[in-house]
Design a protein around this motif. Sequence first.
Motif, short mmCIF file in Angstrom:
data_model
loop_
_atom_site.label_atom_id
_atom_site.label_comp_id
_atom_site.label_asym_id
_atom_site.label_seq_id
_atom_site.Cartn_x
_atom_site.Cartn_y
_atom_site.Cartn_z
N PHE A 295 21.61 3.23 -22.46
CA PHE A 295 21.39 3.51 -21.05
C PHE A 295 19.90 3.43 -20.76
O PHE A 295 19.10 4.07 -21.45
N ARG A 304 25.31 4.35 -12.02
CA ARG A 304 24.06 4.81 -12.62
C ARG A 304 23.08 5.29 -11.55
O ARG A 304 22.37 6.28 -11.75
N ALA A 327 22.65 10.94 -20.12
CA ALA A 327 23.82 10.17 -19.72
C ALA A 327 24.97 10.34 -20.70
O ALA A 327 26.14 10.44 -20.30
N ILE A 368 27.70 5.44 -18.99
CA ILE A 368 27.42 4.55 -20.12
C ILE A 368 28.42 3.40 -20.18
O ILE A 368 28.07 2.25 -20.42
N ASN A 409 23.79 -5.67 -17.02
CA ASN A 409 23.96 -4.24 -16.85
C ASN A 409 24.50 -3.87 -15.47
O ASN A 409 24.78 -2.71 -15.21
#
Length: 416
Positions: A295, A304, A327, A368, A409
């Motif tokens: 993360f 996130r 996280a 995650i 991501n």
Amino acid sequence: MAYLSFTGLRAATGIAAAMAAMLAFSLPASAQEDPSAAKSAPAHTLKIGVIGPFTGASADFGIPMLNGIQQAVDEINAGGGYLGRKIEIVRKDDQANPDVGLKLSQELVAEKVAATIGFCNTGVAAKSLEVYQTHQLPLIIPCATGTPLTAKYPGPASYIFRTSPSDGIQAPFVVEDIVKRGWDKVAIFADTTGYGEAGLKDVEAALAARQLKPVHVARFELGVKDLGEPLKAARAAGANVVFSYTVGPENAVIARGRQALGWKVPQVGAWTLSFPFFIEGGKEATEGALMAQSFIAEPSNERRASFLTSYARKYKVRKIPVPMAAAQGYDAVYVLVHSLFGIRDGKLTGPAIKAALESKNRPYYGVIATYEQPFSKQDKEATTQNMLVMGMVKDGAVTFAYPEDAKRNLFVQRKQ
């Protein structure tokens, strides 16, 4: 009844409301059919143990882990808790001391917590594992990464689970990256703790898988202030990269030592190179260091961004000292509570919670990863290598080493 995604609910109503709605959808069938069944649920609290280093040298990642856990618990409680039961954290500060951790683990058993989330230090966790296994008390490790922790007991019998990426996947992930970059003469600097010992073995195994051997291996005690001589020896051996495996200021000692020698080779490692001890302790000597990350604290997607915003607001900070710890602690709570809805009779015994964690439930959309079945009877690791990215120190912060990882991501990975 129509099902709303957790992500969509977060966007529409915020995290607490999203959790409330998610839990409502997750109620056992009997409670969904008969609302009085949910109302008649026990009113007492659900106690969960939390153990880690909240003071002392390892508090820089122990506190973020605790904060992430507390953040998740508060969100769940704001949404009504677990079937009307508020979650109560029973907190224990192990001070990064194995003997203290053992004593406090025994206290958690005596205080009859339903499960425990914790441990940041591999050596501390290792000394306490037998307590959890013997008393059939599920332990979810959201921080410590030493490979042996989940290997001590046979999978089907084990009560030891983990949401943090083990060194068994971090080491080969980093080795693959350095080989891709053309660095094939590796010097390993590992401390003599359980973490350093296990990490050294993992790096050597990862190198052997690529038909490589370290050109130099240096071992050192925690607290060392000067590693100039081992660094000179590594340079003389022809090393073109330094792979460090230690958890505290010693990473910065290595960085400053390279700088003092004028030895401009890269420093790589596991997630501990993202810690303040390294980045703030080594300052400009840490620039360009590479490490495995599950993360990175950038709002690359809605989940996130929501987590980071809520954390900053709750704890009144501009940045998280060790984002991975926060996280992973946060996700560990949700993975645990999410699994409890698989226990249809409401009896939260250790064996029942273990079986629930090992079962396939409705996916939990975490920070995650997306957790469809994080654990099984054989597999107690929630994180797989595809969930990792390479982080890089740039201007005193950790960012993505590769632009394509930043793009990848945008999509939260699933276990492979």
